[in-house]
Enzyme design. Structure first.
Site, PDB file in Angstrom:
ATOM      1  N   CYS A  68       0.836  -1.196   0.000  1.00  0.00           N
ATOM      2  CA  CYS A  68       0.000   0.000   0.000  1.00  0.00           C
ATOM      3  C   CYS A  68       0.876   1.252   0.000  1.00  0.00           C
ATOM      4  CB  CYS A  68      -0.981  -0.038   1.175  1.00  0.00           C
ATOM      5  SG  CYS A  68      -2.347   1.157   1.021  1.00  0.00           S
ATOM      6  N   GLU A  90      -1.702  -9.372   3.243  1.00  0.00           N
ATOM      7  CA  GLU A  90      -2.023  -9.846   4.599  1.00  0.00           C
ATOM      8  C   GLU A  90      -3.518  -9.844   4.871  1.00  0.00           C
ATOM      9  OE1 GLU A  90      -2.025  -5.408   5.239  1.00  0.00           O
ATOM     10  OE2 GLU A  90      -1.148  -6.854   3.856  1.00  0.00           O
ATOM     11  N   ASP A 146     -22.386  -9.407  16.398  1.00  0.00           N
ATOM     12  CA  ASP A 146     -22.755  -8.498  17.483  1.00  0.00           C
ATOM     13  C   ASP A 146     -22.250  -9.108  18.781  1.00  0.00           C
ATOM     14  OD1 ASP A 146     -24.012  -6.860  15.678  1.00  0.00           O
ATOM     15  OD2 ASP A 146     -26.017  -7.642  16.062  1.00  0.00           O
ATOM     16  N   ASP A 166     -28.036   3.892  11.818  1.00  0.00           N
ATOM     17  CA  ASP A 166     -29.137   3.087  12.361  1.00  0.00           C
ATOM     18  C   ASP A 166     -30.431   3.877  12.289  1.00  0.00           C
ATOM     19  OD1 ASP A 166     -27.449   0.932  13.101  1.00  0.00           O
ATOM     20  OD2 ASP A 166     -26.877   1.996  14.928  1.00  0.00           O
TER      21      ASP A 166
END
Length: 574
Positions: A95, A206, A255, A425
Site C-alpha cells: 500500500c 495480509e 454483534d 441506524d
C-alpha cells in the site's frame, strides 16, 4: 556483487529474518501474524542503522502519504531506506509502502516521496458507478512472471483499499517496473511493481486470505532461494483486454456483548432487542429474558473466514456503561486473537468516542481508534458519535461560525478515509397525507406501507443502539459523514432488522445516490436471493448478514454460488 550484498546476514537456504518498518499507523499486527503463520521470524526496526543490516525489509504503509513521509523523516529512516533500495536489496512494500517509492502524491501536495520511481500518485475520480475509495477484492493482469506468484492462481482476487493509485506510464513500462495492473472505474493502473529484488504492491496480501499468504510465501521463499530477481517480461496487455471486476463483498457481522453472567458472546437482535422473548427464563439483573448466545466470537469468526467471508465485522454492543474501550480488555483480546488466524479485513465498532476513564484520565476518540488498530482492526465503525458530528456539521453549515474537529476527521486524517466506516441506524417515520414534512428530511416511498396505510416516510437516525431518536435523517447523516472523512457507510434499517425479509432497497438506493463513497447494505437478509436482489437493484458494493449465518440457515458458499449464478462478480476460495 549485488547478489552477495543482498543476502548479507544469511547463509544459503537459511530462512530470512524479516525486518519490519512499523511507523505506528494502522493495523501492522496482521502483517506480523501472516509472516509468523508462514513460519518466518519478524523483528521491528527501532534504529536507522538496522535498515542496512536487514536481510529483507517489509514496509506495510497504512494511512495517509503525508503522515507516512513525516514519520519516516522523524525516525531518520529516509536516508538508509533510500540507500537500501538503490542497492537492490530484498524489499516488499504494501500500500503506502509502494506509493512512497514515487516522487509525490496528490494526497499531500508539497510533500516529497522517496523518489525511487518517477511519477505522482493520483486520486481516483468518483462517479455514479465508481465510489471512492476502492474497497474490496479485485483481480490483476500480470505483466511479468515472478517467483512472488509461484503459489498464486491466476484468477485469485486480492484485497484493495485505497483512494490514490499509481498511473500506468511509459517510464514504468519501459523501465521494466510493472508487475501487475488492475482496473477500477475504467482506469487501468499499476497494482504491483518489481524490478530485481524490489517488490511492492498496492493491494494488501495480509488481508487477501490464502491467496495473500501465498504471495508473501512466494516472496520470502524467493529471498531464501536467491531467485527473487528472476522475472520474465510478458506481452503487454492490449487495450481491448478484459480486466477482472471488483467483486461484490459478502460481510458477516458479529454483534458482541457481555451476557448476564459476564461472558463475551455473539448475539443477534430482532429490531435491536437481543434478549429472548419466549424462553420463560428471566435474569435477576435485568428482569427480562436472557441475552441470546449464538457462540464465542473468535471461533465463530474463524469459521466464517474458512467458509469464505470477504470481511468480518465485530460490533461491540455492550455500550461501555461502566467505562470505555481501553478498559474493555476482553474485546481487545478477541480482536488480537482473531487476527492471528483470520487474514481478511476486520472491522470493529462500538464505543469509539472520547471519554473519561478510570482515575479521571481523558481519552480521545483517536486514541481509542488507535488501540483498536494496534489490536488488529483494519477499519473502525463509528455510530452514535457520527450522528452528533453530523448534527454539528449541518448546524455550522447553516449558521456559520466555528466548530470543533470531530472524531471522524481526527481519525481519517491520521489513518486515511478508507479506515473509517460510519454505521447508520435509522428507523422509518411514516407520514400521513396531512403531515407536512420538515424540509430537512428526504421523504421516500418505502416498499412496506405504514401501520395506517401511509405510503411515504423519512428515515430518522438513532443513537445508543436504536434507543434514542435524533432530529437528523439517514440521507443528511450520510452526506455529512462523507464530508467529515468517512470512507464507507454501513447502512442498517431498524424496521428490517431480524425480519429475514430482505434489505430496504429504497433506503439503500437513496443513500447510494447521495454519496460517492461505498455503501454496505445491512439489516433484513434471510435468503440467498436477498443478496442477489440488493446487488442487482441497488448500487451497494457489499451486503452484510448475521443471524442467517449464525443459525446455519444459509451458508456463505450458498450465497456466493447464487451470486455467481446471477452473473455477479464473486470471490471464491475453493
Amino acid at each position: 556483487n549485488n547478489e552477495t550484498n543482498n543476502q548479507n546476514n544469511m547463509t544459503s537456504n537459511e530462512k530470512p529474518i524479516v525486518s519490519l518498518l512499523d511507523y505506528g499507523a494502522g493495523n501492522v499486527r496482521s502483517v506480523r501474524n501472516a509472516i509468523r503463520a508462514l513460519g518466518y521470524t519478524v523483528v521491528d526496526i527501532t534504529d536507522p542503522s538496522q535498515i542496512l543490516e536487514a536481510s529483507v525489509l517489509l514496509f506495510p504503509g497504512v494511512g495517509s502519504f503525508g503522515t507516512a513521509m513525516k514519520s519516516l523523516t522523524e525516525k531518520k529512516w529516509i536516508e538508509p531506506l533510500t540507500q537500501y533500495l538503490k542497492e537492490d536489496r530484498p524489499y516488499l512494500g504494501i500500500c503506502l509502502g509502494m506509493q512512497t517509492l514515487f516522487d509525490a502524491s496528490e494526497e499531500c501536495e508539497g510533500v516529497d516521496g522517496l523518489g525511487i520511481l518517477p511519477g505522482c500518485v493520483t486520486k481516483f475520480l468518483s462517479n455514479e458507478t465508481t465510489p471512492v475509495p476502492q474497497i474490496g477484492w479485485n483481480g490483476r493482469v500480470v505483466h511479468q512472471t515472478s517467483p512472488v506468484f509461484t503459489h498464486l492462481n491466476k484468477d485469485d482476487a486480492v484485497y484493495f483499499v485505497h483512494s490514490y493509485y499509481v498511473p500506468m506510464s511509459e517510464e514504468l513500462r519501459d523501465g521494466g517496473w510493472v508487475l501487475t495492473s488492475t482496473e477500477y472505474g475504467g482506469v487501468r493502473y499499476v497494482s504491483a511493481i518489481q524490478k530485481g529484488n524490489v517488490v511492492a504492491m498496492q493491494f494488501h496480501p495480509e488481508k487477501s486470505g490464502q491467496a495473500g499468504l501465498n504471495i508473501i510465501q512466494g516472496f520470502l521463499e524467493a529471498v531464501q532461494n536467491k531467485t527473487l530477481s528472476q522475472t520474465v517480461p510478458l506481452p503487454t496487455p492490449s487495450l481491448t483486454q478484459t480486466y477482472p471486476q471488483l467483486v461484490k463483498r459478502v460481510v458477516v457481522a458479529l454483534d458482541v456483548r457481555t451476557n448476564d453472567s459476564g461472558d463475551l458472546v455473539v448475539t443477534k437482535g430482532d429490531q435491536y432487542d437481543v434478549r429472548e422473548k419466549d424462553s420463560g427464563e428471566t435474569t435477576e439483573a435485568s428482569g427480562r429474558g436472557n441475552v441470546r448466545n449464538l457462540g464465542k466470537p473468535v471461533s465463530l469468526a474463524e469459521r466464517y473466514y474458512n467458509e469464505g467471508a470477504d470481511e468480518i465485522a465485530f460490533l461491540n454492543i455492550t455500550s461501555f456503561r461502566g467505562g470505555g474501550v481501553l478498559e474493555d480488555a476482553p474485546m481487545l483480546q478477541v480482536l488480537e486473537a482473531a487476527s492471528e488466524h483470520i487474514f481478511v479485513p476486520l472491522t470493529v465498532g462500538g464505543g469509539i468516542r472520547s471519554y473519561v476513564g478510570q482515575g479521571g484520565v481523558e481519552y480521545s476518540a483517536l486514541e481509542v481508534a488507535s488501540r483498536y488498530f494496534r489490536a488488529g482492526a483494519d477499519k473502525i465503525s463509528i455510530g452514535s458519535d457520527a450522528v452528533y458530528a453530523a448534527e454539528a456539521y449541518w448546524k455550522q453549515k447553516k449558521s456559520g461560525g466555528e466548530r470543533n474537529t470531530t472524531s471522524l476527521e481526527a481519525i481519517s486524517q491520521v489513518y486515511g478515509v478508507q479506515a473509517v466506516v460510519v454505521s447508520i441506524d435509522p428507523k422509518r417515520v411514516y407520514l400521513s397525507s396531512s403531515d407536512v414534512p420538515d424540509s430537512k428530511h428526504t421523504v421516500l416511498t418505502p416498499t412496506q406501507i405504514g401501520p395506517n396505510g401511509e405510503t411515504s416516510c423519512y428515515y430518522q437516525c438513532t443513537v445508543k443502539g436504536g434507543r434514542e431518536k435524533r432530529p437528523i435523517d439517514a440521507i443528511a447523516l450520510a452526506k455529512a459523514a462523507e464530508a467529515l472523512g468517512a470512507g464507507e457507510i454501513m447502512l442498517n434499517c431498524i424496521d428490517m432488522d431480524g425480519t429475514c425479509s430482505g434489505y430496504d432497497l429504497v433506503l439503500m438506493n437513496a443513500v447510494c445516490d447521495a454519496v460517492s463513497i461505498p455503501v454496505i447494505a445491512s439489516s433484513g437478509a434471510g435468503t440467498v436471493e436477498h443478496f442477489g436482489e440488493v446487488f442487482e437493484k441497488t448500487k451497494v458494493k457489499a451486503a452484510l448478514a448475521a443471524g442467517m449465518f449464525h443459525r446455519k440457515e444459509v451458508g456463505i458458499d450458498e450465497v456466493k454460488s447464487h451470486m455467481e449464478g446471477r452473473g455477479l462478480p464473486t470471490r471464491r476460495t475453493a
